[in-house]
Design a protein around this motif. Structure first.
Motif: not given
Ligand code: ACO
Length: 427
Positions: A249-269
């Protein structure tokens, strides 16, 4: 006259996904983990390093000036100066650019430049009332004063005012980075399908590069205190497909956005270093450089479309070097978000933008996907923000060498509405 500057070698840690609590390494730990084996394989003694420059966005309180702490923990002499630079996601590229200028101008011969960030250790800032309460408690001299202070404790003191989420939000527009990517998806009509296809390819390319051993000189294992060994980027998902990603599901603009956890950069060390050297130092120590740094540029634009930073930073380099988009053999364009990378490609391809806004005079056009982020990127391996600029520049140099390419650009967008770019040439 400007002196030639070479990228001689470099290394990084595997990128370790931040899993909601502090990870095994602080920013300096990470920098030391990959810095030590990197220095051990150099032809020069540590004393030959004139300067250490390290990018870091999330500095932890007991590692102020992480460049200096890392330099000393790496065993460099007390006399080797070290400073930390911060330009958000551009920090790891800023360190290389600053080193480039020092060497080019003749005030240094060998510089250790890098980036480090442990997003899992992002500082938590407490709200004003909580800070006052802690101050009162610490200043209490008697048991009575301490009890009085305790009585003033309110539950919301435990809720931080600023955490990572706020750190990824632009303070001027109040948009978080994901929302800026949504804006670009909207302006450039990027579909969810395109974004997911791009993201799946990122995972599959990184998986291939890891399995083929193409990262073996670059990605060095990190060893934890509990005997844990980190040998691979742990965010990669082999066998990713757009169909699988479409379920998120979109994370930043619900429910119609395009950006999800899968097509975003990951939060890492993660951390990365490069060794830069003058021509004289290369000759003196018999080094075998990977690439020459030819040019660099910083650009700036409206913070709400910060994702186009790579476009505004790369275009002046292309113009100065009399090149068009297609003259660049290899691109490393940091994958903050799939929609943001795709928007950059669209901007270069759109004649009106390429000519009227970027001044490319007919030399814009499509970036061949086979020459873009050839071994994956921040979507599959993660984006420790202060580190990625170093990682993509180093990886560009290594990939150019492996594939026999002549010229490449490493470029990234920067929160706050900026972009950085570096042009490398095969050495
Ligand atoms: C200038 C610049 O560079 S700006 C960029 C700066 N960086 C950023 O802004 C960071 C952007 N990224 C983020 O904020 C975060 O990664 C978010 C908010 C998008 C996602 O965070 P999280 O929810 O913690 O991500 P997480 O990895 O747990 O994934 C969430 C879910 O998606 C699933 N998922 C994630 N990626 C994939 C994938 N490739 N395939 C299938 N499923 C996936 C996970 O399994 C998880 O499912 P679950 O909830 O059932 O366990």
């Amino acid at each position: 006259m400007a002196r030639a500057v070479y990228l001689v070698d470099g290394a990084r840690t595997p990128f370790i996904k931040a899993r909601g609590r502090p990870g095994p390494f602080t920013p300096v730990d990470l920098a030391v983990q990959c810095g030590r084996p990197l220095l051990m394989r150099q032809a020069f003694e540590p004393q030959a390093i004139d300067l250490v420059i390290l990018g870091c966005v999330n500095v932890v309180a007991d590692e102020m000036n992480p460049a200096r702490v890392a330099g000393l923990r790496l065993g460099l002499p007390d006399e080797t100066p070290a400073f930390t630079v911060q330009i958000n996601c551009g920090s790891g590229m800023q360190s290389i650019d600053t080193a480039f200028r020092y060497i080019e101008g003749g005030t240094a011969d060998i510089v250790l430049a890098g980036g480090t960030d442990a997003l899992s250790h992002s500082p938590l800032v407490l709200r004003r009332g909580a800070v006052d309460w802690f101050a009162e408690l610490n200043g209490a001299r008697s048991t009575g004063d301490r009890l009085k202070a305790f009585a003033g404790l309110k539950p919301d003191f435990l809720k931080p005012l600023i955490g990572l989420e706020r750190g990824l939000t632009d303070p001027i527009t109040n948009l978080n980075m994901g929302q800026t990517a949504e804006l670009l998806a909207h302006y450039f009509a990027i579909s969810r399908q395109e974004a997911d296809e791009y993201a799946a390819e990122s995972h599959n390319r990184l998986d291939r590069a890891t399995n083929e051993g193409w990262l073996k000189d670059e990605m060095l294992p990190a060893f934890g205190r509990d005997g844990d060994v980190h040998e691979r980027d742990d965010g990669v998902r082999p066998g990713s497909s757009a169909a699988g990603l479409a379920k998120l599901k979109p994370v930043f603009e619900k429910p119609y956005g395009k950006v999800t956890a899968g097509n975003s950069s990951q939060i890492t060390d993660g951390a990365s270093w490069v060794v830069l050297a003058s021509e004289e130092a290369v000759a003196k120590h018999g080094m075998k450089p990977l690439a020459r740094i030819v040019d660099s540029e910083w650009g700036a634009l409206d913070p709400s479309i910060m994702g186009l930073g790579p476009v505004v930073a790369s275009a002046p380099i292309l113009k100065r070097q009399n090149m068009g988009v297609s003259d660049v053999d290899l691109w490393e364009l940091n994958e903050a978000f799939a929609a943001q990378v795709l928007a950059c490609l669209r901007a270069f391809e759109t004649e009106k933008i390429a000519n009227d806004v970027l001044g490319l005079d007919g030399r814009g056009g499509a970036i061949d996907r086979a020459r873009l982020n050839v071994d994956g990127g921040a979507i599959s391996l993660g984006h420790p923000v202060g580190t990625s600029g170093t990682r993509i520049t180093l990886h560009l140099a290594n990939a150019m060498r492996r594939l026999g390419h002549k010229r490449g650009i490493a470029t990234e967008c920067i929160g706050g509405g900026q972009g950085g770019a570096m042009l490398l040439e095969a050495a």
